[in-house]
Design a protein around this motif. Structure first.
Motif, mmCIF file in Angstrom:
data_model
loop_
_atom_site.group_PDB
_atom_site.id
_atom_site.type_symbol
_atom_site.label_atom_id
_atom_site.label_comp_id
_atom_site.label_asym_id
_atom_site.label_seq_id
_atom_site.Cartn_x
_atom_site.Cartn_y
_atom_site.Cartn_z
ATOM 1 N N LYS A 1 -5.886 -3.873 -0.852
ATOM 2 C CA LYS A 1 -6.569 -4.318 0.230
ATOM 3 C C LYS A 1 -7.730 -5.283 -0.170
ATOM 4 O O LYS A 1 -7.942 -6.112 0.896
ATOM 5 N N ARG A 2 -8.273 -5.529 -1.170
ATOM 6 C CA ARG A 2 -9.146 -6.547 -1.674
ATOM 7 C C ARG A 2 -8.314 -7.826 -2.139
ATOM 8 O O ARG A 2 -9.234 -8.706 -2.531
ATOM 9 N N ASN A 3 -7.243 -7.505 -1.999
ATOM 10 C CA ASN A 3 -6.546 -8.916 -2.830
ATOM 11 C C ASN A 3 -7.119 -9.212 -4.205
ATOM 12 O O ASN A 3 -7.364 -10.178 -4.659
ATOM 13 N N GLU A 4 -7.222 -8.064 -5.006
ATOM 14 C CA GLU A 4 -7.436 -8.107 -6.357
ATOM 15 C C GLU A 4 -6.282 -8.923 -7.063
ATOM 16 O O GLU A 4 -5.208 -8.564 -6.876
ATOM 17 N N GLU B 1 0.923 -1.142 0.005
ATOM 18 C CA GLU B 1 0.017 0.039 -0.025
ATOM 19 C C GLU B 1 1.101 1.180 -0.082
ATOM 20 O O GLU B 1 1.861 1.307 0.649
ATOM 21 N N ASN C 1 -4.437 1.022 -4.070
ATOM 22 C CA ASN C 1 -4.664 0.881 -2.604
ATOM 23 C C ASN C 1 -5.854 -0.218 -2.280
ATOM 24 O O ASN C 1 -6.001 -1.110 -1.631
ATOM 25 N N VAL C 2 -6.879 0.095 -2.963
ATOM 26 C CA VAL C 2 -8.103 -0.740 -3.084
ATOM 27 C C VAL C 2 -7.885 -1.700 -3.392
ATOM 28 O O VAL C 2 -8.376 -3.018 -2.844
ATOM 29 N N ALA C 3 -7.449 -2.334 -4.436
ATOM 30 C CA ALA C 3 -7.046 -3.414 -5.188
ATOM 31 C C ALA C 3 -6.192 -4.075 -4.063
ATOM 32 O O ALA C 3 -6.471 -5.462 -4.147
#
Length: 159
Positions: A125-128, A2, A121-123
């Motif tokens: 955190k979501r383990n995309e 991140e 950062n969203v990806a």
């Protein structure tokens, strides 16, 4: 991987160390150090930055098998994470890859970079999962459909 702080308001020709020196994070770390609040907090920087009590940079010309050489090796192994982070962002958001160019004025380019960082950062955190290279090539290649439209980091392209 991140990103906790970034600044996309300077042109690419501005040296990283100059941007860092005037940043709010740099000032915060310096104030924490001066006030004795920052025990155990360090950042790693490359050789383009000045060595500071809270910013660890590699030794230049360290002789083999010395403590300095071992430090440089540990420093490099740790810093590789940020390079991996950049690689992940460039894979996800192809418009920031070195062969792409953002054809926008500096203000909008800064906004696009900020959006990429937030979405990265969203990806994380979501383990995309990362798209594989073949999928990327298929997504970026226009089809023969005359009505086909696709988007690349904020710019709409039509065939």
């Amino acid at each position: 991987m991140e990103i906790i702080h970034f600044n996309a308001t300077f042109p690419g020709s501005t040296h990283n160390a100059a941007i860092w020196q005037g940043s709010s994070l740099s000032q915060l770390l310096e104030n924490n150090y001066v006030n004795g609040v920052s025990a155990g907090e360090w950042l790693l920087g490359d050789s383009g930055y000045a060595q500071l009590p809270w910013l660890m940079t590699p030794y230049t010309d360290a002789d083999e098998n010395t403590p300095e050489a071992r430090y440089n090796l540990a420093h490099t192994k740790t810093r590789v994470l940020i390079e991996k982070c950049f690689g992940v962002m460039k894979t996800r958001f192809r418009c920031i890859h070195k062969h792409r160019t953002l054809h926008y004025d500096p203000v909008n380019a800064s906004k696009i970079i900020a959006a990429v960082v937030v979405l990265h950062n969203v990806a994380i955190k979501r383990n995309e999962p990362l798209p594989d290279e073949l999928e990327l090539e298929d997504r970026l290649r226009p089809t023969d459909d005359p009505g086909y439209e696709f988007f690349k980091c904020g710019k709409k392209y039509s065939k």
